[in-house]
Design an enzyme around this catalytic site. Structure first.
Site, PDB file in Angstrom:
ATOM      1  N   CYS A  60      -1.202 -11.921  -3.297  1.00 30.92           N
ATOM      2  CA  CYS A  60      -0.225 -12.006  -4.014  1.00 30.92           C
ATOM      3  C   CYS A  60       0.439 -13.513  -3.954  1.00 30.92           C
ATOM      4  O   CYS A  60       0.711 -13.883  -2.670  1.00 30.92           O
ATOM      5  CB  CYS A  60       0.941 -10.892  -3.755  1.00 30.92           C
ATOM      6  SG  CYS A  60       2.353 -11.022  -4.552  1.00 30.92           S
ATOM      7  N   CYS A  67       5.932  -8.704   3.682  1.00 33.74           N
ATOM      8  CA  CYS A  67       4.739  -7.873   2.901  1.00 33.74           C
ATOM      9  C   CYS A  67       3.267  -8.299   3.461  1.00 33.74           C
ATOM     10  O   CYS A  67       3.062  -9.393   3.468  1.00 33.74           O
ATOM     11  CB  CYS A  67       5.019  -8.343   1.179  1.00 33.74           C
ATOM     12  SG  CYS A  67       3.642  -7.523   0.578  1.00 33.74           S
ATOM     13  N   CYS A 104       2.329   7.159  -7.818  1.00 40.57           N
ATOM     14  CA  CYS A 104       2.811   5.809  -7.956  1.00 40.57           C
ATOM     15  C   CYS A 104       1.571   4.709  -7.662  1.00 40.57           C
ATOM     16  O   CYS A 104       1.012   4.771  -6.481  1.00 40.57           O
ATOM     17  CB  CYS A 104       3.782   5.814  -6.585  1.00 40.57           C
ATOM     18  SG  CYS A 104       5.230   6.974  -7.035  1.00 40.57           S
ATOM     19  N   CYS A 135       4.168   6.643 -12.060  1.00 40.95           N
ATOM     20  CA  CYS A 135       5.251   5.701 -11.706  1.00 40.95           C
ATOM     21  C   CYS A 135       4.274   4.409 -11.506  1.00 40.95           C
ATOM     22  O   CYS A 135       3.214   4.662 -10.946  1.00 40.95           O
ATOM     23  CB  CYS A 135       5.877   5.852 -10.290  1.00 40.95           C
ATOM     24  SG  CYS A 135       7.102   4.681  -9.761  1.00 40.95           S
ATOM     25  N   CYS A 195      13.296   3.102 -10.558  1.00 42.13           N
ATOM     26  CA  CYS A 195      13.006   3.549  -9.296  1.00 42.13           C
ATOM     27  C   CYS A 195      13.506   2.290  -8.441  1.00 42.13           C
ATOM     28  O   CYS A 195      12.756   1.335  -8.531  1.00 42.13           O
ATOM     29  CB  CYS A 195      11.559   4.279  -8.821  1.00 42.13           C
ATOM     30  SG  CYS A 195      11.463   4.094  -7.027  1.00 42.13           S
TER      31      CYS A 195
HETATM   32  N1  SAM Z   1       4.153  -6.740  -6.078  1.00 39.55           N
HETATM   33  C1  SAM Z   1       5.156  -6.008  -6.653  1.00 39.55           C
HETATM   34  C2  SAM Z   1       6.607  -5.885  -6.344  1.00 39.55           C
HETATM   35  O1  SAM Z   1       6.818  -6.873  -5.112  1.00 39.55           O
HETATM   36  O2  SAM Z   1       7.678  -5.831  -7.082  1.00 39.55           O
HETATM   37  C3  SAM Z   1       5.077  -4.400  -6.521  1.00 39.55           C
HETATM   38  C4  SAM Z   1       4.638  -3.799  -4.840  1.00 39.55           C
HETATM   39  S1  SAM Z   1       5.669  -4.064  -3.693  1.00 39.55           S
HETATM   40  C5  SAM Z   1       4.611  -3.960  -2.208  1.00 39.55           C
HETATM   41  C6  SAM Z   1       6.853  -2.747  -3.707  1.00 39.55           C
HETATM   42  C7  SAM Z   1       7.918  -2.738  -2.627  1.00 39.55           C
HETATM   43  O3  SAM Z   1       7.210  -2.253  -1.287  1.00 39.55           O
HETATM   44  C8  SAM Z   1       8.579  -4.056  -2.038  1.00 39.55           C
HETATM   45  O4  SAM Z   1       9.439  -4.374  -3.084  1.00 39.55           O
HETATM   46  C9  SAM Z   1       9.150  -3.658  -0.932  1.00 39.55           C
HETATM   47  O5  SAM Z   1      10.480  -2.934  -1.020  1.00 39.55           O
HETATM   48  C10 SAM Z   1       8.208  -2.374  -0.351  1.00 39.55           C
HETATM   49  N2  SAM Z   1       7.599  -3.065   0.788  1.00 39.55           N
HETATM   50  C11 SAM Z   1       6.490  -3.860   1.016  1.00 39.55           C
HETATM   51  N3  SAM Z   1       6.064  -4.300   2.257  1.00 39.55           N
HETATM   52  C12 SAM Z   1       6.954  -3.454   2.988  1.00 39.55           C
HETATM   53  C13 SAM Z   1       7.066  -3.382   4.470  1.00 39.55           C
HETATM   54  N4  SAM Z   1       6.354  -4.057   5.302  1.00 39.55           N
HETATM   55  N5  SAM Z   1       7.669  -2.342   4.848  1.00 39.55           N
HETATM   56  C14 SAM Z   1       8.674  -1.651   3.911  1.00 39.55           C
HETATM   57  N6  SAM Z   1       8.598  -1.767   2.621  1.00 39.55           N
HETATM   58  C15 SAM Z   1       7.575  -2.807   2.088  1.00 39.55           C
HETATM   59 FE1  SF4 Z   2       3.795  -9.610  -3.600  1.00 39.87          FE
HETATM   60 FE2  SF4 Z   2       4.294  -7.929  -1.637  1.00 39.87          FE
HETATM   61 FE3  SF4 Z   2       6.270  -9.474  -2.700  1.00 39.87          FE
HETATM   62 FE4  SF4 Z   2       5.107  -7.486  -4.081  1.00 39.87          FE
HETATM   63  S1  SF4 Z   2       6.456  -7.283  -2.266  1.00 39.87           S
HETATM   64  S2  SF4 Z   2       5.681  -9.535  -4.824  1.00 39.87           S
HETATM   65  S3  SF4 Z   2       2.905  -7.626  -3.453  1.00 39.87           S
HETATM   66  S4  SF4 Z   2       4.353 -10.384  -1.692  1.00 39.87           S
END
Ligand code: SAM
Ligand code: SF4
Ligand code: DTB
Length: 352
Positions: A60, A67, A104, A135, A195
């Site tokens: 990403c 993340c 989801c 979702c 959500c």
């Molecule tokens: N890339 C898209 C975005 O960021 O909108 C969708 C996927 S992203 C992984 C979805 C959500 O997962 C993020 O907004 C974050 O709130 C949650 N998330 C990601 N990594 C996480 C982590 N290590 N611990 C807790 N929540 C996490």
């Molecule tokens: Fe990319 Fe992770 Fe951020 Fe979603 S949460 S935009 S997957 S870096």
């Protein structure tokens, strides 16, 4: 003065000082108030089960410091292109037969490319045909993209605000808070359910947690579903060494969320593997009524399904959802049976 549920008007004018006052109530008072509010609008012994699938993993371009899927951090993650529909359906069928009611699908994108929309539409319509709610969480959505997903029948779109407006820049620099609010507005305008929630334990303080909840509650309408994630500390991410989050502060945040947005589902989300059964039970008492269910979140692990079902059984909590298939048993289910008279035919009561 007391109000009937019909007269109860949810508030969209919360101030941070009054939210902080809620956070700082004696723990027992806060939990009592949150549980009392929860009982006005929900069956306190029912939870909604959602299962996640990563439909496009890693690489990403964004820099979200929590993340594991950001291309900027070396987390050892194996990246994958957009999954084939057959793989998505296999996972959706497994989720349904485990008892999940919502599927989801998450993609590690800044935003979807228009060329991906036809595949996404196929995923939505085939998962819906199983009788599951759908979702997706795909990053930022334009108005046109939101309309296409809504027309395909997507029920919910997940897009988190993550934290307070002022702490946000410590966590993400590649998109703004305003960008996130615009996506939420596009999702709502297109007619989908919203959500949106955040992550606790990223080094923010209580004022930031109150700020996140004020932003969510003062949207034109409350999110239908509010995931409260506890940071999963993944080696290689900048937040891998964050301090452990205080369990009672997590419970307080759930309770304050319940008091501010009483008609929304509040999800005890990522981080459950780090919580013991007693902490999860307190989260349900504080008003959480949804979980991510099945053994994987997007790229990290989640408690095993049988452990979750055992915990729900111990607490006398039933699943809002479908029949849990038990191929080795002629009975409807060891844990649940259909209650045809229930207000919703898909609500299952514990056998007993
Ligand atoms: N890339 C898209 C975005 O960021 O909108 C969708 C996927 S992203 C992984 C979805 C959500 O997962 C993020 O907004 C974050 O709130 C949650 N998330 C990601 N990594 C996480 C982590 N290590 N611990 C807790 N929540 C996490
Ligand atoms: Fe990319 Fe992770 Fe951020 Fe979603 S949460 S935009 S997957 S870096
Ligand atoms: C949300 O609020 N939490 C989920 C879902 N929405 C997409 C994601 C949690 C991700 C945890 C880290 C991972 O498994 O990659």
């Amino acid at each position: 003065m007391s109000f009937s549920n019909e007269e109860f008007v949810v508030r969209n004018d919360w101030r941070r000082d009054e939210v902080l006052a809620l956070f700082n109530k004696p723990f027992n008072d806060l939990l009592y108030e949150a549980q009392s509010m929860h009982r006005r609008f929900f069956d306190p012994n029912t939870v909604q089960l959602s299962t996640l699938l990563s439909i496009k993993t890693g690489a990403c371009p964004e820099d979200c410091k929590y993340c594991p899927q950001s291309a900027r951090y070396d987390t050892g993650l194996k990246k994958e292109k957009l999954l084939h529909i057959d793989n998505v359906m296999e996972a959706a069928k497994a989720a349904k037969s485990s008892g999940a009611t919502r599927f989801c699908m998450g993609a590690a994108w800044r935003s979807p490319h228009d060329r991906d929309i036809p595949s996404l539409i196929q995923m939505i319509s085939e998962v819906k045909a199983l009788g599951m709610e759908t979702c997706m969480t795909l990053g930022m959505l334009s108005e046109g993209q939101a309309e296409k997903l809504a027309d395909a029948g997507l029920d919910y779109y997940n897009h988190n605000l993550d934290t307070s407006p002022e702490y946000y820049k410590e966590v993400i620099t590649t998109r703004t808070y305003q960008d996130r609010l615009e996506t939420l507005s596009n999702v709502r305008q297109a007619g989908m359910k919203v959500c949106s929630g955040g992550i606790l334990g990223m080094g923010e303080d209580q004022n930031d947690r109150a700020g996140l909840l004020v932003e969510l509650a003062n949207l034109p309408s409350h999110p239908d579903s509010i995931p409260i994630n506890m940071l999963v500390k993944v080696p290689g991410t900048p937040l891998s060494d964050a301090d452990d989050f205080e369990p009672f502060e997590y419970i307080r945040t759930i309770a304050v969320t319940r008091l501010m947005m009483p008609k929304s589902y509040v999800r005890l989300s990522a981080g459950r593997e780090q919580m013991n059964e007693q902490m999860q039970a307190l989260a349900f008492l504080a008003g959480a009524n949804s979980i991510f269910y099945c053994e994987k979140l997007l790229t990290t692990s989640n408690p095993k399904s049988n452990e979750d079902l055992q915990l729900l059984e111990k607490l006398g909590i039933r699943s809002e959802g479908y029949y849990i298939e038990q191929p080795d048993s002629q009975r409807e289910s060891d844990l649940y049976r259909v209650c045809a008279e229930s207000r919703d035919e898909n609500l299952y009561y514990r056998a007993g």
